[in-house]
Motif scaffolding. Sequence first.
Motif, PDB file in Angstrom:
ATOM      1  N   ALA A 634     -51.645  22.680  13.624  1.00 49.61           N
ATOM      2  CA  ALA A 634     -52.326  22.297  14.736  1.00 49.61           C
ATOM      3  C   ALA A 634     -53.306  23.636  15.186  1.00 49.61           C
ATOM      4  N   GLY A 635     -54.642  23.193  15.393  1.00 47.60           N
ATOM      5  CA  GLY A 635     -55.502  24.426  16.000  1.00 47.60           C
ATOM      6  C   GLY A 635     -56.006  25.601  15.087  1.00 47.60           C
ATOM      7  N   ARG A 636     -55.455  25.520  13.741  1.00 48.29           N
ATOM      8  CA  ARG A 636     -55.806  26.470  12.696  1.00 48.29           C
ATOM      9  C   ARG A 636     -56.912  25.823  11.878  1.00 48.29           C
ATOM     10  N   ASP A 637     -57.764  26.621  11.870  1.00 47.05           N
ATOM     11  CA  ASP A 637     -59.075  26.402  10.927  1.00 47.05           C
ATOM     12  C   ASP A 637     -58.731  26.519   9.552  1.00 47.05           C
ATOM     13  N   LEU A 638     -58.159  25.380   8.733  1.00 46.95           N
ATOM     14  CA  LEU A 638     -58.137  25.768   7.390  1.00 46.95           C
ATOM     15  C   LEU A 638     -59.171  25.241   6.419  1.00 46.95           C
ATOM     16  N   GLU A 639     -60.312  25.063   6.906  1.00 43.82           N
ATOM     17  CA  GLU A 639     -61.548  24.811   6.165  1.00 43.82           C
ATOM     18  C   GLU A 639     -61.706  23.944   5.256  1.00 43.82           C
ATOM     19  N   GLY A 640     -60.702  22.818   5.381  1.00 36.70           N
ATOM     20  CA  GLY A 640     -60.787  21.775   4.472  1.00 36.70           C
ATOM     21  C   GLY A 640     -60.192  21.999   3.202  1.00 36.70           C
ATOM     22  N   ARG A 641     -59.108  23.012   3.157  1.00 34.96           N
ATOM     23  CA  ARG A 641     -58.793  23.444   2.003  1.00 34.96           C
ATOM     24  C   ARG A 641     -57.181  23.283   1.715  1.00 34.96           C
ATOM     25  N   ALA A 642     -56.407  22.596   2.662  1.00 36.43           N
ATOM     26  CA  ALA A 642     -55.054  22.312   2.617  1.00 36.43           C
ATOM     27  C   ALA A 642     -54.820  20.808   2.620  1.00 36.43           C
ATOM     28  N   PHE A 643     -53.918  20.599   1.891  1.00 33.77           N
ATOM     29  CA  PHE A 643     -53.196  19.295   1.873  1.00 33.77           C
ATOM     30  C   PHE A 643     -52.106  19.605   2.895  1.00 33.77           C
ATOM     31  N   LEU A 644     -52.275  18.667   3.926  1.00 35.49           N
ATOM     32  CA  LEU A 644     -51.160  18.829   5.149  1.00 35.49           C
ATOM     33  C   LEU A 644     -50.486  17.658   5.176  1.00 35.49           C
ATOM     34  N   HIS A 645     -49.183  17.720   4.849  1.00 36.22           N
ATOM     35  CA  HIS A 645     -48.264  16.739   4.613  1.00 36.22           C
ATOM     36  C   HIS A 645     -47.053  16.774   5.881  1.00 36.22           C
ATOM     37  N   SER A 646     -46.993  15.876   6.802  1.00 36.37           N
ATOM     38  CA  SER A 646     -45.988  15.878   8.063  1.00 36.37           C
ATOM     39  C   SER A 646     -44.578  15.931   7.452  1.00 36.37           C
ATOM     40  N   TYR A 647     -43.770  16.952   7.835  1.00 38.73           N
ATOM     41  CA  TYR A 647     -42.316  17.125   7.349  1.00 38.73           C
ATOM     42  C   TYR A 647     -41.698  17.714   8.358  1.00 38.73           C
ATOM     43  N   ASP A 648     -40.428  17.492   8.833  1.00 39.73           N
ATOM     44  CA  ASP A 648     -39.713  17.990   9.758  1.00 39.73           C
ATOM     45  C   ASP A 648     -38.303  17.736   9.244  1.00 39.73           C
ATOM     46  N   TRP A 649     -37.984  18.995   8.513  1.00 36.18           N
ATOM     47  CA  TRP A 649     -36.559  19.071   7.666  1.00 36.18           C
ATOM     48  C   TRP A 649     -35.326  18.750   8.589  1.00 36.18           C
ATOM     49  N   ARG A 650     -35.463  18.841  10.031  1.00 39.27           N
ATOM     50  CA  ARG A 650     -34.440  18.708  10.844  1.00 39.27           C
ATOM     51  C   ARG A 650     -34.194  16.911  10.956  1.00 39.27           C
ATOM     52  N   GLN A 651     -35.132  16.328  10.801  1.00 40.02           N
ATOM     53  CA  GLN A 651     -34.808  14.764  10.482  1.00 40.02           C
ATOM     54  C   GLN A 651     -34.640  14.316   9.353  1.00 40.02           C
ATOM     55  N   ASP A 652     -34.549  15.115   8.415  1.00 39.00           N
ATOM     56  CA  ASP A 652     -34.344  14.762   6.821  1.00 39.00           C
ATOM     57  C   ASP A 652     -32.932  14.837   6.431  1.00 39.00           C
ATOM     58  N   ARG A 653     -31.892  13.815   6.662  1.00 36.51           N
ATOM     59  CA  ARG A 653     -30.918  13.855   6.133  1.00 36.51           C
ATOM     60  C   ARG A 653     -30.476  13.886   4.719  1.00 36.51           C
ATOM     61  N   GLY A 654     -29.852  14.749   4.209  1.00 36.20           N
ATOM     62  CA  GLY A 654     -29.565  14.739   2.807  1.00 36.20           C
ATOM     63  C   GLY A 654     -30.849  15.349   2.070  1.00 36.20           C
ATOM     64  N   PHE A 655     -31.943  15.779   2.705  1.00 31.85           N
ATOM     65  CA  PHE A 655     -33.195  16.000   1.983  1.00 31.85           C
ATOM     66  C   PHE A 655     -33.803  15.086   0.986  1.00 31.85           C
ATOM     67  N   ALA A 656     -33.483  13.909   1.209  1.00 28.62           N
ATOM     68  CA  ALA A 656     -34.093  12.903   0.359  1.00 28.62           C
ATOM     69  C   ALA A 656     -35.833  13.109   0.558  1.00 28.62           C
ATOM     70  N   THR A 657     -36.156  12.984   1.850  1.00 27.89           N
ATOM     71  CA  THR A 657     -37.621  13.185   2.035  1.00 27.89           C
ATOM     72  C   THR A 657     -38.281  14.283   1.265  1.00 27.89           C
ATOM     73  N   LEU A 658     -37.649  15.435   1.379  1.00 29.58           N
ATOM     74  CA  LEU A 658     -37.932  16.679   0.774  1.00 29.58           C
ATOM     75  C   LEU A 658     -38.145  16.469  -0.667  1.00 29.58           C
ATOM     76  N   GLU A 659     -37.073  15.969  -1.334  1.00 30.59           N
ATOM     77  CA  GLU A 659     -37.059  15.571  -2.687  1.00 30.59           C
ATOM     78  C   GLU A 659     -38.335  14.881  -3.113  1.00 30.59           C
ATOM     79  N   LEU A 660     -38.679  13.810  -2.324  1.00 34.75           N
ATOM     80  CA  LEU A 660     -39.657  12.928  -2.690  1.00 34.75           C
ATOM     81  C   LEU A 660     -41.064  13.721  -2.408  1.00 34.75           C
ATOM     82  N   ILE A 661     -41.081  14.611  -1.579  1.00 32.31           N
ATOM     83  CA  ILE A 661     -42.389  15.323  -1.351  1.00 32.31           C
ATOM     84  C   ILE A 661     -42.554  16.550  -2.418  1.00 32.31           C
ATOM     85  N   LEU A 662     -41.513  17.074  -2.968  1.00 35.64           N
ATOM     86  CA  LEU A 662     -41.560  17.737  -3.994  1.00 35.64           C
ATOM     87  C   LEU A 662     -41.953  17.427  -5.292  1.00 35.64           C
TER      88      LEU A 662
END
Length: 792
Positions: A634-662
């Motif tokens: 947030a607040g960083r100018d990434l010049e429209g060059r980055a895919f920004l996927h919201s992810y909080d690993w602390r809420q991700d039990r067993g890292f199933a969401t992380l596996e889905l993202i990767l």
Amino acid sequence: MFLKHDQITPSRAAQLLGAAEAAARAIPPAFPLDATVAVNPFLGQAGEDLAQASARLARTAGISLTQPRAELAQKMMAGEITDADLSAALAAYPTSAKPRDLAALKAAMREAAPAPEALPTVAALAAHATGTDWPAIIARSVGLWAAGHFDRGQALWSPRPGHGAFAAWREWATHDLTPEIAGLEGFCAHVAEAPDSADRAILRAAERLDLPAEAAETAFHRLLLDLGGWPQHARWLLWQAELKGGTDTTLTDLLAIRLVWEEALLAQIPAVATDWQATVTAHAAPLVPAPDQLLDAILQDAAERAHQRRLAGLLSGPTAQPGRATLQAAFCIDVRSEIIRRALESQDQGIETLGFAGFFGLPVAHRPEGTDEAQAHLPALLNPALTTTSHGDTQQETATRIAARARRAWGRFRQAAVSSFAFVEAAGPAYGGKLIRDALGLGTQVPDPQRLPRFENGLTPDQKAQTAAAVLRAMSLTEDHARLVLLVGHGATVTNNPHQSAYHCGACSGQTGEVSARLLAALLNDPETRTGLPALGITLPQDTLFVAGLHDTVTDSVTLYRDSEAPGHADLLKQAEAWLAAAGRQARAERALRLPGAVGENLARRAADWAEVRPEWGLAGCGAFIAAPRTVTAGRDLEGRAFLHSYDWRQDRGFATLELILTAPVVVASWISLQYYGSTVALETFGGGNKLIHNVVGGIGVVEGNGGLLRPGLPVQTVHDGEKPAHEALRLSVLVEAPAEAITDILRRHDGVRQLFDNGWLHLLALEDGRITRRYRPGLTWEAFAGQPARP
């Protein structure tokens, strides 16, 4: 070394057919125009690193796979690439054939890079010997046949529908006198005498061309690339068949067709036999990267490390987390949303944005109103699990279908071979008004929204809750919900552009995100869904309303769909629309600085201009994928060059969401990144040519001019502004805020994804508290980033 007439044993035949299959798998798929999605053009080379793939494609296509060496040298002179970047890239490359030290590397990069040259085909050798351009004749002949055979509804008739490609071509080619008029005597008889199956034709051609198995794979690959985009369309047919558990032989049919031409030319022009034998010997040689290919791969890596260093300077740690947001807006992770997300958040401190794949976790096949044809609204890697529709009641649907059929009949009357002349005579003056309106950009551009989509056959209350919970967890949106949550898909308004679907949502298979956003908003507002969520560990506040929206990436306007009555949110919705309008103006002003001839307030006109070749830049410039809480970016100018996927690993039990993202969004983003990369560094092979001379063929793709080979990939105007590239060709840098050990464990279970990182088609960096701390290395290992010691 060379085969004699009786030497094709069963084992040799199996080797040759295996080589044909391997060559076919080296070809990437090309999706048709009505559902264009970005495709990694190096999909078939994922098992090789950049230098090895460069050696292969230099041999088979005559292309380089890196930024021009002279441009990289200029970046070094300008200080964009530092000695530290060069030293790190040199040290990381695992070969003794590389320059011995930094001084040798810098000296070598000042020398001009030799232009790669593909090994010649028999057709190319025959052209040199006779002065007749046989490759062009083959391209035009095969292209003419393929345009009819593969037609998807554009043509009013098609030769031999329902037949396999090889059988259909044999029948067509026995009546095509073009090769014989050009000097290839007896070609029709030669085709008639060819074996009746593609496999037997491939084996006979290998025998007559003295092609041993060890030379066959790259020789076959060379011939398939010689047919332009038609093999890529065939690869798409195979892709679609395999998604459904079947198979398709069109690719090997095309290889057999091209081989029939080769053997005919060799028999007709025996003077090329010696040169052809030398070519076969070269094909049989092991694929070893040349020193120049190793050097350029190292320089390309240095450029990507320079980009990562700049990213590290931007990501200096998380920003403060506010209390409950007034407004949350979830946008597709498409890089174009980064600009408008930043603009929207600047409107008020109570605004928070999120990023998630634009199909919003609903893998649906959707039937729009007026048709029974189902459209895929999910990533191309997946199969639909749900079916939805926008059909109205019987009376409404009947009227819609009648209107649609009338439009199709009118269109066919305009296009048919005879009635098109009557149309001009009869309707020309009346049609002139429409032409004038469209030419001046005064026509209607924004389509009316569809009827509210719904799940066919409905979902049970338990299914609703389970689906909603899975989506909310994948979005890391399980708590702290705002009173108003927007789900914003995206699409593009363009005119007279065959590649329109390429500007839409890649996560929705080239459709807009309207259907997915409206489906999810309705699901999350459903009382049955909300009743079932607490048992699954998620509670939505009673005052939280979900509203779907659509971001037009050409005009940066956002349309909200008020599908649910919400009088208690009327003022907040009005305020949200005002914030979105202000954010749109800000985003337009920023984007217009990059578009040739644009100013912020003329982007809507460009969307309606049928002569505009650059209505927007699409995803040009994409260079990073960041999976982390929004507080990191947030607040960083990434010049429209980055895919920004919201992810909080602390809420991700067993890292199933992380596996889905990767395994899903990251892979899709890599396809997008590498398509732009390939269309920039190898435009002739993987680019779509010049928009100014495009003609649509078969509803599949485009050709340049009035015939020839299909041109897949991105047109030159998509990646170049007329003076310089608009896309910096960099392999995607994937930044993930999660424990490195969890990432490693996921890669260990997914060989295909690990392969992309191990072979350098993607870079992987680990974040900790918003800062880059580790770099992934091949073999499931990590090293410290930028001199920071790795943690145990």
